[in-house]
Write an enzyme that holds these catalytic residues in place. Structure first.
Site, PDB file in Angstrom:
ATOM      1  CG  HIS A 198      -1.983  -1.026   1.197  1.00  0.00           C
ATOM      2  ND1 HIS A 198      -3.130  -0.901   1.945  1.00  0.00           N
ATOM      3  CD2 HIS A 198      -2.093  -2.201   0.529  1.00  0.00           C
ATOM      4  CE1 HIS A 198      -3.911  -1.952   1.739  1.00  0.00           C
ATOM      5  NE2 HIS A 198      -3.290  -2.759   0.881  1.00  0.00           N
ATOM      6  CD  GLU A 208      -1.787   4.887   3.092  1.00  0.00           C
ATOM      7  OE1 GLU A 208      -2.846   5.528   3.074  1.00  0.00           O
ATOM      8  OE2 GLU A 208      -1.631   3.805   2.474  1.00  0.00           O
ATOM      9  CB  CYS A 252      -1.995   2.025   5.831  1.00  0.00           C
ATOM     10  SG  CYS A 252      -1.587   1.150   4.303  1.00  0.00           S
TER      11      CYS A 252
END
Length: 156
Positions: A53, A55, A86
């Protein structure tokens, strides 16, 4: 110009451009002392990694670049409210502040629905959809006992 908006616009631009680069519509930047130190985009399908992801990718880059797992003194700008994974990573990295643009409801409306994970976290393990079972705790606890006794450990 407001630097916060500038950093958020960069995260948003990363999210938009990533769509044409076989990625998901998510971007993030990490800032320290008014300068971008790391960028991340969603590469879940491109890298065949469910943890890739934006982040998490930005956190990994910032930690490597700064040479520390403790990102205190840094802020993260995310194009969308972080998912539970995240958000957990942001807390573990000790980032000072989170800014986000799109909300988790906006993400849900385009098919990125994390609400079931938030709901599952509130349940007792035996009531979750993911079957869970404790095994060999009496053996595994040795690692925790050894860690607790270690005098030269690096706390995190």
């Amino acid at each position: 110009m407001d630097k916060k908006n500038e950093f958020m616009r960069e995260a948003i631009e990363l999210s938009v451009k990533n769509i044409d680069n076989d990625g998901g519509p998510f971007g993030a930047v990490i800032v320290k002392d008014g300068e971008v130190v790391a960028r991340g985009v969603n590469r879940v399908t491109a890298s065949i990694d469910p943890t890739a992801h934006a982040e998490v990718s930005a956190i990994r880059e910032a930690a490597k670049k700064l040479g520390t797992f403790d990102l205190s003194g840094c802020e993260i700008y995310s194009s969308c409210e972080p998912c539970p994974m995240c958000l957990g990573a942001i807390y573990w990295a000790h980032l000072d502040k989170l800014y986000y643009a799109n909300t988790k409801l906006d993400a849900k409306n385009i098919g990125f629905d994390d609400s079931f994970i938030y709901d599952e976290i509130d349940l007792k393990p035996q009531d979750r959809k993911l079957p869970s079972e404790t095994l060999l705790r009496d053996e595994a606890i040795r690692a925790f006992e050894k860690w607790q006794e270690k005098t030269d450990k690096t706390e995190y």
